[in-house]
Enzyme design. Structure first.
Site, PDB file in Angstrom:
ATOM      1  CE  LYS A  39      19.360   4.718 -40.060  1.00 40.19           C
ATOM      2  NZ  LYS A  39      18.735   4.777 -38.706  1.00 40.19           N
ATOM      3  CG  MET A 145      18.390  17.062 -44.331  1.00 37.40           C
ATOM      4  SD  MET A 145      18.980  18.775 -44.404  1.00 37.40           S
ATOM      5  CE  MET A 145      17.434  19.691 -44.380  1.00 37.40           C
ATOM      6  CB  ALA A 147      13.872  11.801 -40.971  1.00 38.07           C
ATOM      7  N   GLY A 148      16.186  10.100 -38.955  1.00 36.79           N
ATOM      8  CA  GLY A 148      16.543   8.746 -38.557  1.00 36.79           C
ATOM      9  C   GLY A 148      16.548   7.778 -39.724  1.00 36.79           C
ATOM     10  N   GLY A 150      18.977   7.980 -42.269  1.00 37.96           N
ATOM     11  CA  GLY A 150      20.354   7.762 -42.705  1.00 37.96           C
ATOM     12  C   GLY A 150      20.735   8.388 -44.023  1.00 37.96           C
ATOM     13  N   GLY A 152      22.215  11.312 -45.089  1.00 39.58           N
ATOM     14  CA  GLY A 152      23.573  11.833 -45.227  1.00 39.58           C
ATOM     15  C   GLY A 152      24.623  10.741 -45.182  1.00 39.58           C
ATOM     16  CB  SER A 154      22.604   6.516 -47.542  1.00 36.89           C
ATOM     17  OG  SER A 154      22.467   5.651 -48.644  1.00 36.89           O
ATOM     18  CG  ASP A 186      23.354   5.172 -39.140  1.00 40.54           C
ATOM     19  OD1 ASP A 186      23.488   4.147 -38.427  1.00 40.54           O
ATOM     20  OD2 ASP A 186      22.449   6.008 -38.970  1.00 40.54           O
TER      21      ASP A 186
END
Length: 390
Positions: A39, A145, A147-148, A150, A152, A154, A186
């Site tokens: 995302k 990972m 990185a903003g 999402g 994990g 998702s 998230d």
């Protein structure tokens, strides 16, 4: 996915139990696979903390992008097992030494009981009172990972959704979401499987009808470091304190009460998606591009940029590069910005050609040595998803 229905009026209890056992054996014998998308945040506004849980209120417009983790698993009674390996998108961007280091890092950080996939499955089985049920899963990790993007969250939401379907939907959306909120802010968003407006502490999800959204091609640029979400929020709090600026006022214009009205539609039905016209009526906007009524300057805005870009100069270099490209008319980027709390930056384009040219141009910049991954995705990916599933 697999349904087992029995008319108990015409069979004995023993036969019924036998049929249930056969159904469970079939469920545990099969391999299941799902794709979990990344995302990006087109808008992310940070409000004050919720006194009940000390988490910041947010308002965000989040869109899914066609960069996917692929998760394959079996259900078993022998305990959880998890193997995480670099996916194909990652493999082609690393040399042998880098790949070995990256694979080792994935294994250390993700292949244990703290993994959100394992947590999600454990909570699901507990919720439906299934004892001694575990998963044996393999994750092809394409979403970096910290990185903003999402990844994990998702993966976890995908696991909740597919388990619910395997067991004939024993949980409604609210029950599934009660699990999701325990896993991360998230996860609730990804549970809806739609682009959405997100508010509160991430638990208020308002899906946006596809016809109300523009299709974009997304050039994702990931540097050689990750950023902790917790550390990012702490840095933002320090910025607010030292510069005496205000948090975004999410309660402005009774916005929260309008969301309260809309969030009553948060069930799993297709009809729950609101279109732009209905949403804008609720918040007095002309369309999704007119966000001034909410104190938002444009379709693309992230409060974290006020602090994160100064902390990590390469991210500011990427931002400035995008701005300069627009000034020189070398690229037709609609925006270039940080996703979530970073570390990924992304450019927004109307054509795949422009997005690809942007990625190619970055190769020639001095800061390219600090970039680890580059991806090209798109926001409307039904066709691509079907191809990957086949």
């Amino acid at each position: 996915m697999f349904n087992f229905y029995f008319d108990t009026r015409h069979i004995s209890s023993a036969v019924y139990q036998f049929c249930i056992q056969i159904g469970n054996i079939i469920v545990e014998y099969l391999n299941y696979t799902y794709l979990a998308p990344a995302k990006v945040n087109f808008v992310l506004k940070i409000g004050e903390k919720n006194p009940a849980n000390n988490l910041h209120y947010i308002f965000s417009i989040i869109r899914r992008v066609s960069v996917f983790d692929r998760i394959t698993f079996k259900i078993n009674e022998d305990g959880n097992k998890l193997k995480v390996i670099p996916g194909k998108t990652i493999l082609k961007q690393l040399d042998k030494k880098e790949l070995e280091e990256y694979a080792d890092n994935l294994e250390k950080k993700l292949s244990d009981d703290d993994n959100l996939i394992i947590k999600a499955s454990n909570l699901f089985f507990n919720k439906i009172n299934l004892k001694n049920k575990y998963i044996n899963a393999a994750v092809e990790k394409n979403i970096p990972m910290q990185a903003g993007l999402g990844g994990g969250s998702s993966d976890a939401a995908g696991m909740l959704n597919i388990l619910n379907r395997i067991y004939n939907n024993p949980l409604n959306y609210d029950e599934l979401n009660s699990i999701a909120v325990k896993l991360g802010s998230d996860v609730s968003f990804f549970l809806k499987e739609k682009d959405a407006l997100v508010a509160g502490n991430g638990e208020i999800i308002i899906p946006i009808a596809e016809k109300s959204l523009k299709k974009y091609y997304i050039a994702v640029i990931v540097p050689k470091f990750g950023i902790s979400t917790k550390a990012a929020y702490e840095a933002f709090d320090d910025l607010v304190l030292t510069k005496k600026i205000n948090y975004y006022n999410i309660l402005n214009l009774n916005f929260s009460s309008k969301l309260d009205i809309l969030k009553n539609t948060n069930s799993a039905n297709e009809s729950d998606s609101i279109n732009a016209e209905n949403y804008c009526e609720a918040v007095k906007l002309k369309d999704l591009n007119d966000l001034s009524e909410l104190g938002i300057g444009s379709e693309f805005e992230n409060d974290f940029e006020d602090v994160i870009l100064d902390m990590y100069p390469v991210l500011k270099d990427i931002k400035n590069f995008t701005i300069q490209q627009r000034t020189d008319k070398k690229a037709k980027a609609e925006a270039g910005m940080l996703s979530g709390s970073g570390s990924a930056m992304f450019g927004v384009f109307k054509t795949a050609k422009d997005a690809s040219a942007y990625i190619a141009d970055i190769e020639n910049k001095t800061f390219s040595s600090q970039i680890k991954f580059k991806f090209l995705g798109e926001t409307d990916f039904k066709e691509k998803l079907n191809q990957l599933k086949s």
